[in-house]
Write a protein that holds these residues in place. Structure first.
Motif, PDB file in Angstrom:
ATOM      1  N   GLY A  55       2.320 -44.771  10.381  1.00  0.00           N
ATOM      2  CA  GLY A  55       1.570 -44.097   9.259  1.00  0.00           C
ATOM      3  C   GLY A  55       2.471 -43.517   8.318  1.00  0.00           C
ATOM      4  O   GLY A  55       2.055 -42.918   7.409  1.00  0.00           O
ATOM      5  N   GLN A  56       3.810 -43.665   8.470  1.00  0.00           N
ATOM      6  CA  GLN A  56       4.673 -43.228   7.554  1.00  0.00           C
ATOM      7  C   GLN A  56       4.747 -43.468   6.156  1.00  0.00           C
ATOM      8  O   GLN A  56       4.732 -42.684   5.046  1.00  0.00           O
ATOM      9  CB  GLN A  56       6.114 -43.178   8.076  1.00  0.00           C
ATOM     10  CG  GLN A  56       7.212 -42.481   7.217  1.00  0.00           C
ATOM     11  CD  GLN A  56       8.750 -42.825   7.604  1.00  0.00           C
ATOM     12  OE1 GLN A  56       8.973 -43.911   8.020  1.00  0.00           O
ATOM     13  NE2 GLN A  56       9.387 -41.845   7.856  1.00  0.00           N
ATOM     14  N   GLU A  57       4.826 -44.845   5.834  1.00  0.00           N
ATOM     15  CA  GLU A  57       4.587 -45.276   4.491  1.00  0.00           C
ATOM     16  C   GLU A  57       3.556 -44.810   3.739  1.00  0.00           C
ATOM     17  O   GLU A  57       3.853 -44.268   2.504  1.00  0.00           O
ATOM     18  CB  GLU A  57       4.423 -46.788   4.627  1.00  0.00           C
ATOM     19  CG  GLU A  57       4.689 -47.352   3.458  1.00  0.00           C
ATOM     20  CD  GLU A  57       4.285 -49.002   3.244  1.00  0.00           C
ATOM     21  OE1 GLU A  57       4.526 -49.526   2.281  1.00  0.00           O
ATOM     22  OE2 GLU A  57       4.292 -49.714   4.442  1.00  0.00           O
ATOM     23  N   MET A  58       2.216 -44.416   4.252  1.00  0.00           N
ATOM     24  CA  MET A  58       1.404 -44.328   3.224  1.00  0.00           C
ATOM     25  C   MET A  58       1.614 -42.547   3.032  1.00  0.00           C
ATOM     26  O   MET A  58       1.137 -41.890   1.991  1.00  0.00           O
ATOM     27  CB  MET A  58      -0.054 -44.264   3.982  1.00  0.00           C
ATOM     28  CG  MET A  58      -1.270 -43.617   3.167  1.00  0.00           C
ATOM     29  SD  MET A  58      -1.291 -44.281   1.425  1.00  0.00           S
ATOM     30  CE  MET A  58      -2.068 -45.878   1.837  1.00  0.00           C
ATOM     31  N   THR A  59       2.006 -41.903   4.078  1.00  0.00           N
ATOM     32  CA  THR A  59       2.130 -40.646   4.027  1.00  0.00           C
ATOM     33  C   THR A  59       3.157 -39.988   3.045  1.00  0.00           C
ATOM     34  O   THR A  59       3.150 -39.184   2.255  1.00  0.00           O
ATOM     35  CB  THR A  59       2.379 -39.766   5.243  1.00  0.00           C
ATOM     36  OG1 THR A  59       1.529 -40.126   6.291  1.00  0.00           O
ATOM     37  CG2 THR A  59       2.825 -38.289   5.523  1.00  0.00           C
ATOM     38  N   SER A  60       4.373 -40.724   3.223  1.00  0.00           N
ATOM     39  CA  SER A  60       5.367 -40.544   2.211  1.00  0.00           C
ATOM     40  C   SER A  60       5.167 -41.044   0.838  1.00  0.00           C
ATOM     41  O   SER A  60       5.455 -40.400  -0.059  1.00  0.00           O
ATOM     42  CB  SER A  60       6.792 -41.516   2.674  1.00  0.00           C
ATOM     43  OG  SER A  60       7.137 -41.071   3.720  1.00  0.00           O
ATOM     44  N   ARG A  61       4.417 -41.907   0.717  1.00  0.00           N
ATOM     45  CA  ARG A  61       3.836 -42.377  -0.805  1.00  0.00           C
ATOM     46  C   ARG A  61       3.151 -41.359  -1.391  1.00  0.00           C
ATOM     47  O   ARG A  61       3.195 -41.133  -2.397  1.00  0.00           O
ATOM     48  CB  ARG A  61       3.122 -43.700  -0.597  1.00  0.00           C
ATOM     49  CG  ARG A  61       2.771 -44.165  -1.954  1.00  0.00           C
ATOM     50  CD  ARG A  61       1.746 -45.660  -1.814  1.00  0.00           C
ATOM     51  NE  ARG A  61       2.653 -46.671  -1.184  1.00  0.00           N
ATOM     52  CZ  ARG A  61       2.148 -47.386  -0.207  1.00  0.00           C
ATOM     53  NH1 ARG A  61       0.754 -47.326  -0.147  1.00  0.00           N
ATOM     54  NH2 ARG A  61       2.784 -48.463   0.384  1.00  0.00           N
ATOM     55  N   MET A  62       2.080 -40.967  -0.498  1.00  0.00           N
ATOM     56  CA  MET A  62       1.249 -39.676  -1.155  1.00  0.00           C
ATOM     57  C   MET A  62       2.089 -38.428  -1.553  1.00  0.00           C
ATOM     58  O   MET A  62       1.841 -37.936  -2.434  1.00  0.00           O
ATOM     59  CB  MET A  62       0.058 -39.438   0.113  1.00  0.00           C
ATOM     60  CG  MET A  62      -0.955 -40.384   0.109  1.00  0.00           C
ATOM     61  SD  MET A  62      -2.144 -39.839   1.294  1.00  0.00           S
ATOM     62  CE  MET A  62      -2.991 -38.525   0.590  1.00  0.00           C
ATOM     63  N   LYS A  63       3.109 -38.225  -0.575  1.00  0.00           N
ATOM     64  CA  LYS A  63       3.901 -36.978  -1.096  1.00  0.00           C
ATOM     65  C   LYS A  63       4.739 -37.379  -2.408  1.00  0.00           C
ATOM     66  O   LYS A  63       4.953 -36.558  -3.398  1.00  0.00           O
ATOM     67  CB  LYS A  63       4.863 -36.593   0.212  1.00  0.00           C
ATOM     68  CG  LYS A  63       5.806 -35.764  -0.295  1.00  0.00           C
ATOM     69  CD  LYS A  63       5.399 -34.180  -0.344  1.00  0.00           C
ATOM     70  CE  LYS A  63       6.577 -33.280  -0.248  1.00  0.00           C
ATOM     71  NZ  LYS A  63       5.983 -31.961  -0.273  1.00  0.00           N
TER      72      LYS A  63
END
Length: 279
Positions: free
Chosen positions: A190-198
């Motif tokens: 789930g890192q990709e979406m979390t980092s993109r949102m940040k």
């Protein structure tokens, strides 16, 4: 008031073995290296799409053994087992033998208990894990209601109660502000979406403390302004609660003089000073 309270929907999962740290680090939003007997790592487990699954508090009673305070422990243990593959790891649900809770007075805990400050907010009571046989619990329903009122008054989310599993995002649940995400660690599910949102500052919806008079609105009651939905109620207490608010819509409605209402109840936004309010 009681000195301690147990959390009815939370339990203890023990993960141990030579590959335990590697397994957990590859799945969670924080590495577990900072955990210890009196130090907790606050983290989460997500879906591959970055949606919320489990909120975790991790301590280490001894080297190579990770105690995980989690809601729905049986479901978490089952999900974790799917990723184990050939790793040398043992996963045990120990919720029958141990109690997870909080203590207003840590002196009330037995010597066998392990306690630590709540990493989300220092004003909350210490969290603890203790053998069930060593605890004398009183009227837990009353104690839990008192704890929830304190948590909500401080505006601190309980993600297991305040986010919808596999639907909401942890950044909507203030997990960034509460230190539950390491944006410099290696890959995790789930890192990709979390980092993109940040990175793209696309978090327009967040949990926010709200105030109201009278009866508390029900969970998931839509919050409307001039007939338009601007949020949804989540946990509530006496005169205070948390709501998932779409801030651009809510702030526009307020600037135009519209009242926010959840059912028949008027609600007022009351964000904490440590919360990053979306522009």
């Amino acid at each position: 008031m009681a000195d301690i309270v147990s959390f009815p929907k939370r339990g203890l999962v023990c993960v141990s073995g030579p590959d335990a740290a590697t397994l957990l680090d590859g799945l969670l939003t924080h590495n577990v290296e900072g955990a210890g007997p009196e130090a907790c790592v606050y983290t989460a487990m997500l879906t591959p799409q970055g949606k919320f699954l489990f909120e975790l508090f991790i301590t280490v009673p001894e080297v190579g053994t990770y105690w995980i305070d989690v809601s729905e422990p049986a479901s978490f243990a089952k999900r974790l087992s799917l990723y184990r593959l050939r790793s040398k790891v043992t996963i045990e649900d120990k919720s029958e033998a141990f109690v997870v809770g909080a203590a207003w007075q840590t002196s009330a805990l037995p010597s066998s208990a392990m306690s630590y400050p709540d990493p989300r907010n220092a004003q909350l009571p210490h969290r603890f894990i203790a053998p069930r046989a060593d605890l004398a619990l009183g009227d837990d329903a009353v104690a839990f209601q008192a704890y929830e009122q304190e948590r909500l008054s401080l505006g601190v989310p309980d993600l297991g109660a305040d986010l919808l599993v596999e639907k909401d995002f942890i950044l909507e649940g203030l997990m960034d502000e509460m230190g539950g995400v390491d944006f410099h660690k290696g890959c995790y599910v789930g890192q990709e979406m979390t980092s993109r949102m940040k990175r793209r500052t696309t978090v327009k919806t967040k949990l926010c403390r709200v105030r109201f008079d009278g009866a508390a609105p029900e969970f998931e009651t839509p919050i409307l302004a001039d007939g338009w939905e601007v949020g949804r109620m989540r946990s509530t207490g006496a005169g205070v609660g948390l709501a998932l608010i779409r801030f651009d819509r809510a702030q526009k409605a307020i600037s135009e003089g519209h009242e926010l209402r959840a059912g028949d109840q008027a609600v007022q936004l009351d964000p904490l000073d440590w919360m990053v309010v979306p522009a």
